[in-house]
Structures are given as structure tokens and as C-alpha cells.
Design a protein around this motif. Structure first.
Motif, PDB file in Angstrom:
ATOM      1  N   THR A   1       0.810  -1.218   0.000  1.00  0.00           N
ATOM      2  CA  THR A   1       0.000   0.000   0.000  1.00  0.00           C
ATOM      3  C   THR A   1       0.846   1.272   0.000  1.00  0.00           C
ATOM      4  OG1 THR A   1      -0.211  -0.197   2.393  1.00  0.00           O
ATOM      5  CG2 THR A   1      -1.996  -1.091   1.072  1.00  0.00           C
ATOM      6  N   HIS A   2       1.940   1.294   0.747  1.00  0.00           N
ATOM      7  CA  HIS A   2       2.760   2.503   0.827  1.00  0.00           C
ATOM      8  C   HIS A   2       3.355   2.860  -0.533  1.00  0.00           C
ATOM      9  CE1 HIS A   2       5.120   5.608   2.763  1.00  0.00           C
ATOM     10  NE2 HIS A   2       6.206   5.145   2.150  1.00  0.00           N
ATOM     11  N   LYS A   3       3.913   1.850  -1.212  1.00  0.00           N
ATOM     12  CA  LYS A   3       4.501   2.077  -2.540  1.00  0.00           C
ATOM     13  C   LYS A   3       3.429   2.505  -3.543  1.00  0.00           C
ATOM     14  CE  LYS A   3       8.338  -1.201  -2.132  1.00  0.00           C
ATOM     15  NZ  LYS A   3       8.814  -2.521  -2.547  1.00  0.00           N
ATOM     16  N   ALA A   4       2.263   1.860  -3.475  1.00  0.00           N
ATOM     17  CA  ALA A   4       1.159   2.201  -4.377  1.00  0.00           C
ATOM     18  C   ALA A   4       0.720   3.646  -4.155  1.00  0.00           C
ATOM     19  CB  ALA A   4      -0.016   1.250  -4.163  1.00  0.00           C
ATOM     20  N   MET A   5       0.574   4.039  -2.895  1.00  0.00           N
ATOM     21  CA  MET A   5       0.132   5.395  -2.564  1.00  0.00           C
ATOM     22  C   MET A   5       1.142   6.432  -3.063  1.00  0.00           C
ATOM     23  SD  MET A   5      -2.595   6.685  -1.315  1.00  0.00           S
ATOM     24  CE  MET A   5      -3.369   5.451  -0.298  1.00  0.00           C
ATOM     25  N   GLU A   6       2.432   6.124  -2.934  1.00  0.00           N
ATOM     26  CA  GLU A   6       3.472   7.037  -3.438  1.00  0.00           C
ATOM     27  C   GLU A   6       3.310   7.261  -4.938  1.00  0.00           C
ATOM     28  OE1 GLU A   6       7.377   5.568  -2.515  1.00  0.00           O
ATOM     29  OE2 GLU A   6       7.236   6.127  -0.408  1.00  0.00           O
ATOM     30  N   LEU A   7       3.053   6.188  -5.677  1.00  0.00           N
ATOM     31  CA  LEU A   7       2.897   6.311  -7.126  1.00  0.00           C
ATOM     32  C   LEU A   7       1.623   7.078  -7.490  1.00  0.00           C
ATOM     33  CD1 LEU A   7       4.132   2.830  -8.394  1.00  0.00           C
ATOM     34  CD2 LEU A   7       5.345   5.013  -8.459  1.00  0.00           C
ATOM     35  N   TYR A   8       0.512   6.807  -6.774  1.00  0.00           N
ATOM     36  CA  TYR A   8      -0.721   7.563  -7.029  1.00  0.00           C
ATOM     37  C   TYR A   8      -0.467   9.052  -6.807  1.00  0.00           C
ATOM     38  CZ  TYR A   8      -3.458   3.182  -6.975  1.00  0.00           C
ATOM     39  OH  TYR A   8      -3.972   1.936  -7.234  1.00  0.00           O
ATOM     40  N   ASP A   9       0.201   9.387  -5.690  1.00  0.00           N
ATOM     41  CA  ASP A   9       0.457  10.798  -5.388  1.00  0.00           C
ATOM     42  C   ASP A   9       1.406  11.426  -6.405  1.00  0.00           C
ATOM     43  OD1 ASP A   9      -1.272  10.794  -3.235  1.00  0.00           O
ATOM     44  OD2 ASP A   9       0.293  10.354  -1.773  1.00  0.00           O
TER      45      ASP A   9
ATOM     46  N   CYS B   1      -8.723   6.165  -4.079  1.00  0.00           N
ATOM     47  CA  CYS B   1      -9.863   6.016  -3.168  1.00  0.00           C
ATOM     48  C   CYS B   1     -10.102   4.557  -2.802  1.00  0.00           C
ATOM     49  CB  CYS B   1     -11.132   6.588  -3.797  1.00  0.00           C
ATOM     50  SG  CYS B   1     -11.211   8.364  -3.743  1.00  0.00           S
ATOM     51  N   LEU B   2     -10.031   3.685  -3.801  1.00  0.00           N
ATOM     52  CA  LEU B   2     -10.209   2.253  -3.522  1.00  0.00           C
ATOM     53  C   LEU B   2      -9.176   1.762  -2.522  1.00  0.00           C
ATOM     54  CD1 LEU B   2     -10.891   0.784  -7.093  1.00  0.00           C
ATOM     55  CD2 LEU B   2     -12.553   1.252  -5.282  1.00  0.00           C
ATOM     56  N   LEU B   3      -7.933   2.202  -2.690  1.00  0.00           N
ATOM     57  CA  LEU B   3      -6.864   1.794  -1.773  1.00  0.00           C
ATOM     58  C   LEU B   3      -7.111   2.366  -0.383  1.00  0.00           C
ATOM     59  CD1 LEU B   3      -4.217   0.376  -1.152  1.00  0.00           C
ATOM     60  CD2 LEU B   3      -2.994   2.348  -2.101  1.00  0.00           C
ATOM     61  N   LEU B   4      -7.524   3.634  -0.301  1.00  0.00           N
ATOM     62  CA  LEU B   4      -7.803   4.249   1.003  1.00  0.00           C
ATOM     63  C   LEU B   4      -8.913   3.500   1.728  1.00  0.00           C
ATOM     64  CD1 LEU B   4      -7.530   7.992  -0.020  1.00  0.00           C
ATOM     65  CD2 LEU B   4      -6.091   6.848   1.684  1.00  0.00           C
ATOM     66  N   VAL B   5      -9.946   3.109   0.992  1.00  0.00           N
ATOM     67  CA  VAL B   5     -11.049   2.345   1.597  1.00  0.00           C
ATOM     68  C   VAL B   5     -10.528   1.006   2.108  1.00  0.00           C
ATOM     69  CG1 VAL B   5     -13.207   1.125   1.081  1.00  0.00           C
ATOM     70  CG2 VAL B   5     -12.893   3.507   0.348  1.00  0.00           C
TER      71      VAL B   5
END
Length: 131
Positions: free
Chosen positions: A67-75, A97-101
Motif C-alpha cells: 500500500t505505501h509504494k502504491a500510494m506514493e505512485l498515485y500521489d 480512493c479504492l486503496l484508502l477504503v
């Protein structure tokens, strides 16, 4: 020009292979393939392809619970001025949003969805979770 005469872009092929791996539940293989495709897109100076691969890599990482790596790429994608108000930006917000949920961060997800709702895109109705 004849289609047979056109050069084959390895990054495009790897991107397609990565999507196939991801769609068939092979997230680990998808991540590796997307990373190779991303390197190829960077060297061939194709920012649109690079952004699409980055989004799919983030989705595959999310599918692997990274999740951390994915969130970095989304941002990273959401901070690119060239992507503002594009379909790719909308899809990135949607997947974030899907990941945050999934992570249980409902307040942040609701804020993003609210912003998407205030700024609907004409193409929003045909958005899917992947590029």
C-alpha cells in the motif's frame, strides 16, 4: 507506412503483458513486468505511456498489499501538472480512493470522492479501474 514496417516498442508490449498478468491474478509478475515497461518508457521519452504504466504499477502494488509504494505512485501521478483534468488523473484518484477504503481511511477517500464529484469530467462515465 505499412504497419509491418513500424518499430515494435518493447515498453508497449511489456505494459500489455503486465496488464494481462494483473488481470489473471498474477500481481507479482505484473509488478515486475510493469517495472521493466516503465524503464523502457522512460528511455523512449513517452510521458503518456510512462503515466499509464505508473498507474497500472500502482494498481498491481495495491493488489499485492504494498500500500505505501502504491500510494506514493498515485500521489506522484496526481502531482503532475500535465495530467490535471485528464482521464488518467480521474482514474488515479478513483484507484487511490479504492486503496484508502481498503486501508480503512474512509475520511480521506470521501474527501477525494467529493472533489471528483465537484469536478466531473465528461469522460467520467466510461472510466474503468485500469488504463
Amino acid at each position: 507506412a505499412n504497419i509491418e514496417d513500424m518499430p515494435v516498442d518493447a515498453a508497449v508490449i511489456q505494459h500489455s503483458a503486465g496488464k494481462l498478468f494483473f488481470e489473471t491474478g498474477k500481481a507479482s509478475k505484473a509488478v515486475d513486468t510493469f517495472r521493466r515497461a516503465l524503464q523502457g518508457a522512460k528511455t523512449s521519452d513517452n510521458p503518456q505511456l510512462e503515466s499509464e504504466i505508473t498507474l497500472n504499477l500502482a494498481n498491481a502494488l495495491s493488489g499485492q498489499e504494498e500500500t505505501h509504494k502504491a500510494m506514493e505512485l498515485y500521489d506522484q501521478l496526481l502531482n503532475m501538472k500535465s495530467l490535471k483534468k485528464t482521464k488518467l488523473s480521474f482514474m488515479t484518484r478513483f484507484n487511490k480512493c479504492l486503496l484508502l477504503v481498503k486501508m480503512g481511511d474512509f475520511d480521506e477517500a470521501k474527501m477525494i470522492l467529493h472533489r471528483i464529484g465537484e469536478n466531473p469530467l465528461s469522460m467520467a462515465n466510461d472510466v474503468r479501474a485500469r488504463v
